[in-house]
Each structure stands twice: as structure tokens, then as C-alpha cells.
Scaffold this motif. Structure first.
Motif, PDB file in Angstrom:
ATOM      1  N   VAL A  41       0.139 -23.746  -9.282  1.00 38.53           N
ATOM      2  CA  VAL A  41       0.780 -22.702 -10.088  1.00 38.53           C
ATOM      3  C   VAL A  41      -0.241 -21.785 -10.763  1.00 38.53           C
ATOM      4  CG1 VAL A  41       2.869 -24.052 -10.471  1.00 38.53           C
ATOM      5  CG2 VAL A  41       0.998 -24.192 -12.126  1.00 38.53           C
ATOM      6  N   GLU A  42      -1.485 -21.868 -10.314  1.00 37.88           N
ATOM      7  CA  GLU A  42      -2.527 -21.004 -10.872  1.00 37.88           C
ATOM      8  C   GLU A  42      -2.313 -19.559 -10.465  1.00 37.88           C
ATOM      9  OE1 GLU A  42      -6.685 -23.023 -11.410  1.00 37.88           O
ATOM     10  OE2 GLU A  42      -6.097 -23.013  -9.320  1.00 37.88           O
ATOM     11  N   PRO A  43      -2.877 -18.608 -11.156  1.00 34.24           N
ATOM     12  CA  PRO A  43      -3.779 -18.760 -12.275  1.00 34.24           C
ATOM     13  C   PRO A  43      -3.101 -18.845 -13.638  1.00 34.24           C
ATOM     14  CG  PRO A  43      -3.743 -16.454 -11.645  1.00 34.24           C
ATOM     15  CD  PRO A  43      -2.821 -17.204 -10.695  1.00 34.24           C
ATOM     16  N   ASP A  44      -1.909 -18.326 -13.758  1.00 36.46           N
ATOM     17  CA  ASP A  44      -1.290 -18.266 -15.084  1.00 36.46           C
ATOM     18  C   ASP A  44      -0.154 -19.246 -15.280  1.00 36.46           C
ATOM     19  OD1 ASP A  44      -2.965 -16.135 -15.866  1.00 36.46           O
ATOM     20  OD2 ASP A  44      -1.689 -14.725 -14.776  1.00 36.46           O
ATOM     21  N   GLY A  45       0.154 -20.028 -14.269  1.00 36.12           N
ATOM     22  CA  GLY A  45       1.294 -20.923 -14.356  1.00 36.12           C
ATOM     23  C   GLY A  45       1.039 -22.140 -15.233  1.00 36.12           C
ATOM     24  N   GLU A  46       2.131 -22.618 -15.803  1.00 33.89           N
ATOM     25  CA  GLU A  46       2.109 -23.817 -16.624  1.00 33.89           C
ATOM     26  C   GLU A  46       3.250 -24.717 -16.160  1.00 33.89           C
ATOM     27  OE1 GLU A  46       0.745 -22.551 -21.036  1.00 33.89           O
ATOM     28  OE2 GLU A  46       2.686 -21.757 -20.401  1.00 33.89           O
ATOM     29  N   LEU A  47       3.052 -26.003 -16.279  1.00 34.57           N
ATOM     30  CA  LEU A  47       4.101 -26.954 -15.949  1.00 34.57           C
ATOM     31  C   LEU A  47       4.319 -27.894 -17.118  1.00 34.57           C
ATOM     32  CD1 LEU A  47       3.063 -27.964 -12.299  1.00 34.57           C
ATOM     33  CD2 LEU A  47       4.950 -26.472 -12.972  1.00 34.57           C
ATOM     34  N   ALA A  48       5.582 -28.184 -17.391  1.00 32.18           N
ATOM     35  CA  ALA A  48       5.913 -29.160 -18.420  1.00 32.18           C
ATOM     36  C   ALA A  48       5.616 -30.559 -17.905  1.00 32.18           C
ATOM     37  CB  ALA A  48       7.390 -29.043 -18.803  1.00 32.18           C
ATOM     38  N   CYS A  49       5.257 -31.444 -18.802  1.00 34.74           N
ATOM     39  CA  CYS A  49       4.943 -32.828 -18.417  1.00 34.74           C
ATOM     40  C   CYS A  49       6.082 -33.464 -17.635  1.00 34.74           C
ATOM     41  CB  CYS A  49       4.644 -33.664 -19.663  1.00 34.74           C
ATOM     42  SG  CYS A  49       3.128 -33.177 -20.512  1.00 34.74           S
ATOM     43  N   PHE A  65      -2.290 -37.459 -19.230  1.00 35.81           N
ATOM     44  CA  PHE A  65      -2.399 -36.073 -19.703  1.00 35.81           C
ATOM     45  C   PHE A  65      -3.409 -35.972 -20.843  1.00 35.81           C
ATOM     46  CE2 PHE A  65       1.782 -35.568 -17.605  1.00 35.81           C
ATOM     47  CZ  PHE A  65       1.505 -34.434 -16.861  1.00 35.81           C
ATOM     48  N   ARG A  66      -3.393 -36.935 -21.757  1.00 40.13           N
ATOM     49  CA  ARG A  66      -4.335 -36.937 -22.877  1.00 40.13           C
ATOM     50  C   ARG A  66      -5.778 -37.028 -22.361  1.00 40.13           C
ATOM     51  NH1 ARG A  66      -3.063 -41.399 -25.220  1.00 40.13           N
ATOM     52  NH2 ARG A  66      -4.841 -42.541 -24.389  1.00 40.13           N
ATOM     53  N   SER A  67      -6.023 -37.904 -21.391  1.00 41.48           N
ATOM     54  CA  SER A  67      -7.377 -38.044 -20.824  1.00 41.48           C
ATOM     55  C   SER A  67      -7.866 -36.729 -20.228  1.00 41.48           C
ATOM     56  CB  SER A  67      -7.399 -39.127 -19.743  1.00 41.48           C
ATOM     57  OG  SER A  67      -7.169 -40.385 -20.302  1.00 41.48           O
ATOM     58  N   LEU A  68      -6.993 -36.070 -19.482  1.00 41.84           N
ATOM     59  CA  LEU A  68      -7.362 -34.787 -18.879  1.00 41.84           C
ATOM     60  C   LEU A  68      -7.618 -33.724 -19.941  1.00 41.84           C
ATOM     61  CD1 LEU A  68      -4.892 -34.759 -15.860  1.00 41.84           C
ATOM     62  CD2 LEU A  68      -7.393 -34.933 -15.735  1.00 41.84           C
ATOM     63  N   ARG A  69      -6.779 -33.686 -20.985  1.00 47.65           N
ATOM     64  CA  ARG A  69      -6.948 -32.701 -22.063  1.00 47.65           C
ATOM     65  C   ARG A  69      -8.247 -32.946 -22.825  1.00 47.65           C
ATOM     66  NH1 ARG A  69      -3.125 -34.103 -25.501  1.00 47.65           N
ATOM     67  NH2 ARG A  69      -4.590 -35.076 -26.903  1.00 47.65           N
ATOM     68  N   GLU A  70      -8.493 -34.186 -23.216  1.00 51.72           N
ATOM     69  CA  GLU A  70      -9.670 -34.493 -24.016  1.00 51.72           C
ATOM     70  C   GLU A  70     -10.964 -34.305 -23.234  1.00 51.72           C
ATOM     71  OE1 GLU A  70      -8.876 -38.391 -25.591  1.00 51.72           O
ATOM     72  OE2 GLU A  70      -7.514 -37.600 -27.116  1.00 51.72           O
ATOM     73  N   ALA A  71     -10.908 -34.424 -21.916  1.00 50.69           N
ATOM     74  CA  ALA A  71     -12.080 -34.170 -21.074  1.00 50.69           C
ATOM     75  C   ALA A  71     -12.294 -32.677 -20.850  1.00 50.69           C
ATOM     76  CB  ALA A  71     -11.931 -34.878 -19.733  1.00 50.69           C
ATOM     77  N   GLY A  72     -11.273 -31.871 -21.104  1.00 50.61           N
ATOM     78  CA  GLY A  72     -11.372 -30.431 -20.914  1.00 50.61           C
ATOM     79  C   GLY A  72     -10.899 -29.951 -19.560  1.00 50.61           C
ATOM     80  N   VAL A  73     -10.194 -30.798 -18.821  1.00 53.74           N
ATOM     81  CA  VAL A  73      -9.714 -30.427 -17.494  1.00 53.74           C
ATOM     82  C   VAL A  73      -8.444 -29.583 -17.582  1.00 53.74           C
ATOM     83  CG1 VAL A  73      -8.901 -31.323 -15.265  1.00 53.74           C
ATOM     84  CG2 VAL A  73     -10.773 -32.470 -16.479  1.00 53.74           C
ATOM     85  N   ILE A  74      -7.582 -29.896 -18.543  1.00 54.25           N
ATOM     86  CA  ILE A  74      -6.339 -29.136 -18.714  1.00 54.25           C
ATOM     87  C   ILE A  74      -6.229 -28.627 -20.149  1.00 54.25           C
ATOM     88  CG2 ILE A  74      -5.130 -30.444 -16.925  1.00 54.25           C
ATOM     89  CD1 ILE A  74      -3.559 -31.871 -19.205  1.00 54.25           C
ATOM     90  N   HIS A  75      -5.389 -27.631 -20.308  1.00 54.11           N
ATOM     91  CA  HIS A  75      -5.035 -27.122 -21.639  1.00 54.11           C
ATOM     92  C   HIS A  75      -3.561 -27.421 -21.838  1.00 54.11           C
ATOM     93  CE1 HIS A  75      -3.774 -24.272 -24.738  1.00 54.11           C
ATOM     94  NE2 HIS A  75      -5.002 -24.444 -25.186  1.00 54.11           N
TER      95      HIS A  75
END
Length: 115
Positions: A41-49, A65-75
Motif C-alpha cells: 500500500v506504499e507510498p502513502d497507504g496505511e493499514l489498520a492492525c 507491531f510494537r517490535s516493528l515500531r520500536e525498531a523504526g520499521v513502521i510508523h
């Protein structure tokens, strides 16, 4: 019970992204599948959990999801009762060029094997 918005979502800055932390986050098949879905869904797409069809419990999904966020992979950001996710491709490409190009096909293979 505290509301979801009571907890501030922490995202590391581009300069704070660490290679080993990102690799650790990408070392799990479920997290690779999440990254592959977000790449669709890039570049501007977002998906709900809730839109991810993952073969794990809801609480386990939250941890991924938390692991990916805290590593900086997702916003992630909250919108009403939904938590929306997007891939931080520009940040990751700036810090680790080509990394996502290597891992996204692997994530797609994992998703295909679940079907």
C-alpha cells in the motif's frame, strides 16, 4: 482500563535506527509478513492492525507491531479506535539502502505459504 491514546507511541528518529535492532525486528516470519503487506500500500497507504490476517492471537499481533515500531520499521498512529500502520521506507532506505528490497520478497513468500 486506560484508553489507547493514554500511551504515547514512540518512534525512533532516522539517526537513531540501529542495524541490529532493525534486523532483530525483521527476523520473525510474522513481522516479515506485516512489512510485506504494508509495502503493498506504499507510498502513502496505511493499514489498520485489524486488517492483517495473521496466524497468531491478537495479543501476539500487538507485540509484533510494537517490535516493528520500536525498531523504526513502521510508523503507527491512532485514529479513533483504530491503530494505523505504515512502512517507514524512506527512513529505512536512507539509513540502510536496499534492506527492504531484500526482505519484502521474503515476507511475500511467507504470506503465500499461509494461503
Amino acid at each position: 482500563m486506560a484508553s489507547r491514546t493514554a500511551t504515547r507511541l514512540v518512534h525512533p528518529a532516522v539517526g537513531e535506527l540501529e542495524f541490529t535492532t532493525v534486523l532483530t525486528a525483521l527476523s520473525d516470519p510474522v513481522r516479515l509478513a506485516i512489512v510485506a503487506r504494508l509495502a503493498e500500500v506504499e507510498p502513502d497507504g496505511e493499514l489498520a492492525c485489524t486488517t492483517f490476517a495473521l496466524p497468531v492471537s491478537k495479543s501476539t499481533q500487538s507485540g509484533h507491531f510494537r517490535s516493528l515500531r520500536e525498531a523504526g520499521v513502521i510508523h503507527q498512529r491512532d485514529e479513533g479506535t483504530r491503530r494505523l500502520n505504515r512502512l517507514r521506507r524512506a527512513d529505512l532506505d536512507a539509513r540502510f539502502p536496499g534492506l527492504l528490497d531484500l526482505v519484502i520478497p521474503q515476507g511475500r513468500e511467507i504470506v503465500a505459504s499461509w494461503a
